[in-house]
Structures are given as C-alpha cells and as structure tokens.
Design a protein around this motif. Structure first.
Motif, PDB file in Angstrom:
ATOM      1  N   UNK A   1      -5.866  16.834  11.353  1.00 59.05           N
ATOM      2  CA  UNK A   1      -6.973  16.494  10.461  1.00 59.05           C
ATOM      3  C   UNK A   1      -6.845  17.165   9.097  1.00 59.05           C
ATOM      4  N   UNK A   2      -5.780  17.935   8.918  1.00 58.45           N
ATOM      5  CA  UNK A   2      -5.458  18.420   7.594  1.00 58.45           C
ATOM      6  C   UNK A   2      -6.162  19.684   7.164  1.00 58.45           C
ATOM      7  N   UNK A   3      -6.451  19.753   5.864  1.00 63.08           N
ATOM      8  CA  UNK A   3      -6.998  20.955   5.247  1.00 63.08           C
ATOM      9  C   UNK A   3      -8.335  20.667   4.577  1.00 63.08           C
ATOM     10  N   UNK A   4      -9.042  21.733   4.233  1.00 59.67           N
ATOM     11  CA  UNK A   4     -10.380  21.609   3.651  1.00 59.67           C
ATOM     12  C   UNK A   4     -10.322  21.129   2.205  1.00 59.67           C
TER      13      UNK A   4
ATOM     14  N   UNK B   1       0.841  -1.201   0.000  1.00 63.52           N
ATOM     15  CA  UNK B   1       0.000   0.000   0.000  1.00 63.52           C
ATOM     16  C   UNK B   1       0.876   1.250   0.000  1.00 63.52           C
ATOM     17  N   UNK B   2       0.379   2.394  -0.450  1.00 61.69           N
ATOM     18  CA  UNK B   2       1.171   3.635  -0.394  1.00 61.69           C
ATOM     19  C   UNK B   2       1.527   3.989   1.052  1.00 61.69           C
ATOM     20  N   UNK B   3       2.628   4.712   1.224  1.00 56.68           N
ATOM     21  CA  UNK B   3       3.053   5.087   2.578  1.00 56.68           C
ATOM     22  C   UNK B   3       2.029   5.969   3.284  1.00 56.68           C
ATOM     23  N   UNK B   4       1.321   6.777   2.498  1.00 59.22           N
ATOM     24  CA  UNK B   4       0.326   7.695   3.085  1.00 59.22           C
ATOM     25  C   UNK B   4      -1.093   7.177   2.877  1.00 59.22           C
ATOM     26  N   UNK B   5      -1.271   5.864   2.966  1.00 59.65           N
ATOM     27  CA  UNK B   5      -2.575   5.254   2.694  1.00 59.65           C
ATOM     28  C   UNK B   5      -3.626   5.662   3.722  1.00 59.65           C
TER      29      UNK B   5
ATOM     30  N   UNK C   1      -6.273  15.007   6.028  1.00 55.08           N
ATOM     31  CA  UNK C   1      -4.819  15.101   6.174  1.00 55.08           C
ATOM     32  C   UNK C   1      -4.168  14.116   5.210  1.00 55.08           C
ATOM     33  N   UNK C   2      -3.752  14.616   4.063  1.00 56.19           N
ATOM     34  CA  UNK C   2      -3.135  13.764   3.037  1.00 56.19           C
ATOM     35  C   UNK C   2      -1.651  13.547   3.288  1.00 56.19           C
TER      36      UNK C   2
ATOM     37  N   UNK D   1       3.751  11.665   7.786  1.00 54.93           N
ATOM     38  CA  UNK D   1       4.976  12.468   7.709  1.00 54.93           C
ATOM     39  C   UNK D   1       4.826  13.799   8.451  1.00 54.93           C
ATOM     40  N   UNK D   2       3.746  14.511   8.157  1.00 58.62           N
ATOM     41  CA  UNK D   2       3.531  15.819   8.782  1.00 58.62           C
ATOM     42  C   UNK D   2       3.439  15.686  10.290  1.00 58.62           C
ATOM     43  N   UNK D   3       2.745  14.679  10.739  1.00 60.09           N
ATOM     44  CA  UNK D   3       2.445  14.532  12.160  1.00 60.09           C
ATOM     45  C   UNK D   3       3.672  14.097  12.958  1.00 60.09           C
TER      46      UNK D   3
END
Length: 597
Positions: free
Chosen positions: A324-327, A286-290, A307-308, A312-314
C-alpha cells in the motif's frame, strides 16, 4: 453522455445559494444544525450538499438503506438518536425509504417553495471554526451500529492538499466518480479535490459501469479523465472485458490521459492487477504505473497512503498482494507490537496506527468510541494488522478480528477468497465469496465457513453439488481443512459501493441463526442428491480403513469429518514431506505380521 447534464461551478453555487434560502425558511432549520441528506442521485447529493453548507448547517451524508424492513427501521432509529434528532431532506423518489416509521420525518425538497417570488439568496456567512465539523460521514456499521465521523474544515483541506501532491494531474483533464457521495472517497477524493484543482468532474451511476466495464473505459477516453478509481474486483472485470475483445469498447479508445487509477477497499492481487496495468498501457496508452493501490478510511478522509511504484515494486519483491506504499503529506504511520505498545521492527507484524493533520479528532455523540479509537499518545488504532518493510512500504496482513485460526494455524480470509476466485468455479459468482471462521459448540477449534453467490438456478442440484465439491477442494488445497459451504442470495451478500462485503455482518447474521433455514434446505438437497447418485460420504468399513483415516488426519491435522474414505489425499494439499511422514507412521505402527479384520 447524451443523457447527462452539465453544470458549471458558478451554476452550482447559484443554485445552492437559492436552495439555502429556501431551507432557511423552514421551521426546522437553525444555524449549525445537522442535516441528513438522503438522495439516490449524484447530482441531488452534490447540489443539496452545498445548499446545506450555504445554509450554515452541517451536512451528514446518509448511506443507502437496507431492503430488510426491520433492520432499516432500527438503522433510522439509531440515526435519530446518534445525530440528536437531525433535520432530514430527501427527494420524492427516495421518500419510500422512510415508510413504516415516524421517527425521522424527512422534508421533500421538491416541496420547498419560496415565500415570495422576490426572495433572494442569502449571502453565505459561516459561524464555524476551522476545527468544527464541516461534514459528518457515517461508517458502514459492519460491526454494529454506524458511527458518525466528524471531518473538520482544517482536516479536509489538509487531506485534499495531500492527495493532490501524490500525482500531478493535467488541469485540462477530469475526475471520474461512479460510487455514491455517501462514501468519503467520492466526496473528498473526487468532488472536493476536483473543485480545489479547478478541474472538471464526471459522475455516473455505479450500476452503469459495473454492468458494462467497457463504458467505464469509453467515458475515461471521451471525457479525458486523469483520475478515477477501481477496486480489485472491478479491475478483474476490466481485465475480462479487454481480454475478451468486448465489442462495446470504442475502437479509437485513448487512455493516455489516465494518470491515476486509485485502487483500495480490498486487497489488490499483484498478478491480476499487473496484467490489467499492462493491458491499459500497451493497448490504450495509459502509464505503466497507472494503478495505484492505497489505504484509507473514513477517519482519514479516504486514501492517505499510496503505492506509486506498483507493479514494479510488488513484482520485484514477490508480493502476492500489493503493498500500500508510503504516506502522503499530512499523515504518519507506525506499527506497534500487540500488547506491549512498543514500535515493531521493519517487517515485524503488529497493529497499524496513524496520526497527522488529515486524521479526524472524534466521533459525533460517541465519546466512548472516540476514547477506544486512540492510543494514550494520540495515535488512531486502525484495527488492521500490518508490517512496514525495510523500504518503508506498508503491507496489510489482515484485520485483528478476521484471522481464521485452525488448530493454531492462522489463515487470512481474503487469501482464501482469492484462491476460490482463481479456481474459476462455474457455479460461484466471481468476487462474491466470503470466508470466515466459526467455532461450533463443543468444537476444539474453529472451522472455515464459505458463503458464496451461486450462478446456477436453485433447482439445479447437480450444479449445487459440483460447486460445493469445487470450493471444498480449493480450500483444502490451501488449508487442509474441509470448510462448511453455503450458497446465499444477493441480498445477503450485498456489496458496498467500493465492492466490499462485510464479513462481520455475515458472521453476525450466521451466528444469530439468520441462515438456519437456508442451511437446512441446502444440506437436505445435497444429501438427497448424493444418496441417489451413490455419492454420500463413505465411512471406514474396516479396522484397517479406520487406522488409515486416523493416520491421515494426524499428519494433515484434520478431523474425521473433514475427509471421505474415498478421497484422494492429493486433493487435500498433501506435500512430499507429509507423504514421507505418513509412510513412516504407517510402517512404525503397522508391523508386517499385523492384520486387520
């Protein structure tokens, strides 16, 4: 799945149109009337949802009824009043849910028969405008009676387009749903979005995948699923299954198709979820950011902020719980300062508010709730406390009514629940712990209450006591406050389809005295056991011990009932700074010549 049934979109349309003709023949059906759908099966919900739409009525998705007869009847009475005497349709297998009342008299769909064998489906002609309700979804009613959220045609289309833009999916893959169609995420984020994209969709019962996480992974691989979801508690189950080398996982498992595993409904623990993402990536492709944590509500047609960049970001920002990321397109968010309604600065906590085309406009038949839900300038008040960081990422810090305040120090319930889960307490079922505050009569402050689902048998008092001590230790290490701990059964700690237990419902039931008998019985069993074992809480036996107890309580901000004179102060979360303060206080108040009897 060998026992499953495959239905093409053309077959679904034809069946729904035929059913719509049958519905239109009944005396209770009129165009634009609300129709409550109460089914326990995915396929029934989907087929009859579209049947109601083709009959030019508005479907209302019924939530599962409680096993408590009194509460169930109150809920039915509330639905009857709220929805203004709706038509209700159900299956013969779900008819028993309506027993013991005559407020709602459901139509059994198996009993619908055409008037003649030559009856043909009606051609669908909608009388609705784009801003009219297309679907009505019921909230959980965790803080009272359920509200009915009107989702308009325009809103749903905007939401689906926004969701589809978050991650571009291979149209040769499929969507996977395992929660009830009464949940807005299952209906709009999976069913309707898959139809919009022209993709296959797979629906399986929740019990099947919750009881056997390996089956979830196998279904994803077998049906080439690119989009599904897994709340934090279920990700923990997947981790356990993978790390234990579950024999149920197919040997040729391939998750390279899985692009988007949405996660919401509860806070995502960064470390745990990043481990799961790593396992899915390195073991199965699976992708790392699945894993994509997100935020949404029934009022926003489910997920709307994502949060895509997890994990990594967290990890880079040292977040214990995932951002929870962006809109997505169609929604805007802001955080306002409490009480003054001005915008908060980046990283400044306040009230989360949202607006945009994916946001609902009103609650059905509840003008006061609608008015209370919006600010003067038209933003929806989510009820969440949050920050938006300097990069524009959203982070929730709690609900406005869920913060536990002990002597002016605030704690978040989900953080305490995570601490208890991470303590791996043998007697407590993972992810079935609820922490909340309660202020006893005549108390100067709130007290932490912990409710948990035991793994031991009721007669195993030793395990009961050991679990109590372990939970007390875990909470005191976090808060320096001894909690009140009570085991409850699974019926009391029911989860929603997204894995949430309503703290508000537990708190209301506790305050109402619903658990009084359980409290008395639990306290008696523990006290009797400790008396027999010589483990009863020891009281100070001398003036010196009373002095030391007062000093420890003063430094650690505890009350005398929070500690046992034989407790180790290191089990109370004491720090090196606290030890220095305690030493100085004792030396200051206990001169060398002072003696105690």
């Amino acid at each position: 799945m060998a026992s499953g049934r495959r239905l093409s979109y053309r077959e679904l349309r034809d069946q729904a149109q035929s059913n719509a003709a049958l519905l239109s023949q009944t005396l209770d059906f009129k165009q634009s009337r609300l129709v409550l759908l109460h089914f326990g099966d995915h396929l029934d919900n989907i087929v009859w949802f579209w049947s109601v739409v083709y009959a030019d009525c508005t479907p209302v998705m019924s939530t599962p009824f409680t096993d408590n007869v009194e509460q169930r009847q109150k809920h039915i009475q509330h639905l009857h009043s709220l929805l203004k005497d709706p038509v209700c349709i159900t299956s013969s297998t779900s008819l028993g849910d309506f027993s013991g009342q005559d407020t709602l008299k459901p139509i059994i769909v198996e009993g619908l028969l055409p008037r003649s064998s030559s009856e043909k489906p009606n051609r669908y002609i909608s009388t609705s405008a784009v801003n009219d309700p297309a679907i009505i979804m019921l909230t959980s009613g965790s803080s009272g009676n359920a509200k009915a959220v009107c989702l308009s045609h325009e809103q749903i289309l905007a939401a689906i387009k926004g969701k589809a833009s978050v991650v571009k999916l291979d149209t040769r893959t499929a969507f996977l749903n395992w929660i009830g169609l009464d949940h807005v995420a299952a209906l709009i984020e999976i069913h309707l979005q898959a139809m919009y994209l022209g993709m296959d969709q797979v629906h399986v019962p929740a019990a099947a995948v919750i009881a056997d996480p390996s089956s979830f992974l196998n279904i994803v691989s077998r049906h080439r699923v690119s989009r599904s979801f897994a709340p934090n508690f279920y990700l923990a189950k997947l981790r356990q299954s993978i790390e234990s080398n579950d024999l149920g996982i197919e040997k040729d498992l391939d998750l390279s198709c899985l692009s988007y595993l949405a996660s919401g409904g509860e806070s995502n623990h960064t470390e745990m979820c990043s481990v799961v993402a790593n396992l899915l990536h390195h073991k199965y492709g699976a992708p790392e950011n699945v894993i994509i944590p997100g935020f949404g509500m029934t009022e926003t047609c489910a997920g709307a902020i994502f949060n895509r960049e997890f994990p990594f970001y967290d990890i880079c920002n040292g977040l214990e719980f995932a951002s929870l990321g962006k809109c997505m397109p169609g929604i805007h968010m802001r955080v306002t300062r409490a009480g003054v309604a001005t915008l908060a600065h980046p990283n400044e906590p306040g009230n989360l508010e949202v607006s945009g085309s994916v946001l609902f406009k009103r609650y059905y038949n509840n003008a006061s709730a609608t008015d209370d839900a919006f600010t003067a300038d038209g933003w929806f008040k989510t009820g969440d406390q949050a920050i938006i960081d300097s990069a524009g990422y959203l982070k929730l810090i709690g609900r406005s009514k869920e913060v536990i305040n002990i002597n002016g120090v605030k704690y978040l319930p989900h953080e305490l629940e995570t601490a208890i889960d991470e303590a791996s307490i043998a007697g407590a079922t993972l992810s079935y712990t609820v922490c909340l505050s309660h202020r006893p009569k005549d108390s100067a402050t709130e007290r932490i209450h912990v409710f948990y689902l035991p793994t031991y048998l009721p007669e195993d008092i030793k395990a009961r006591v050991e679990t109590l001590d372990a939970i007390v230790s875990a909470v005191m290490l976090q808060t320096r406050t001894r909690p009140y701990v009570l085991p409850l059964d699974r019926q009391a700690l029911q989860k929603s389809t997204l894995g949430k237990i309503s703290r508000a419902k537990i708190k209301t039931a506790f305050g109402r005295g619903d658990y009084a008998m359980s409290q008395t019985r639990n306290d008696e069993l523990i006290h009797s056991f400790k008396q027999r074992q010589g483990l009863a809480q020891a009281e100070p036996s001398s003036e010196l011990e009373r002095f030391l107890e007062r000093e420890v309580c003063g430094v650690l901000n505890l009350s005398a009932e929070d500690i046992d004179i034989d407790d180790s102060i290191f089990s109370m979360g004491i720090t090196s700074v606290d030890l220095i303060r305690l030493k100085r206080n004792i030396e200051k108040q206990l001169p060398p010549q002072k003696t105690f009897q």
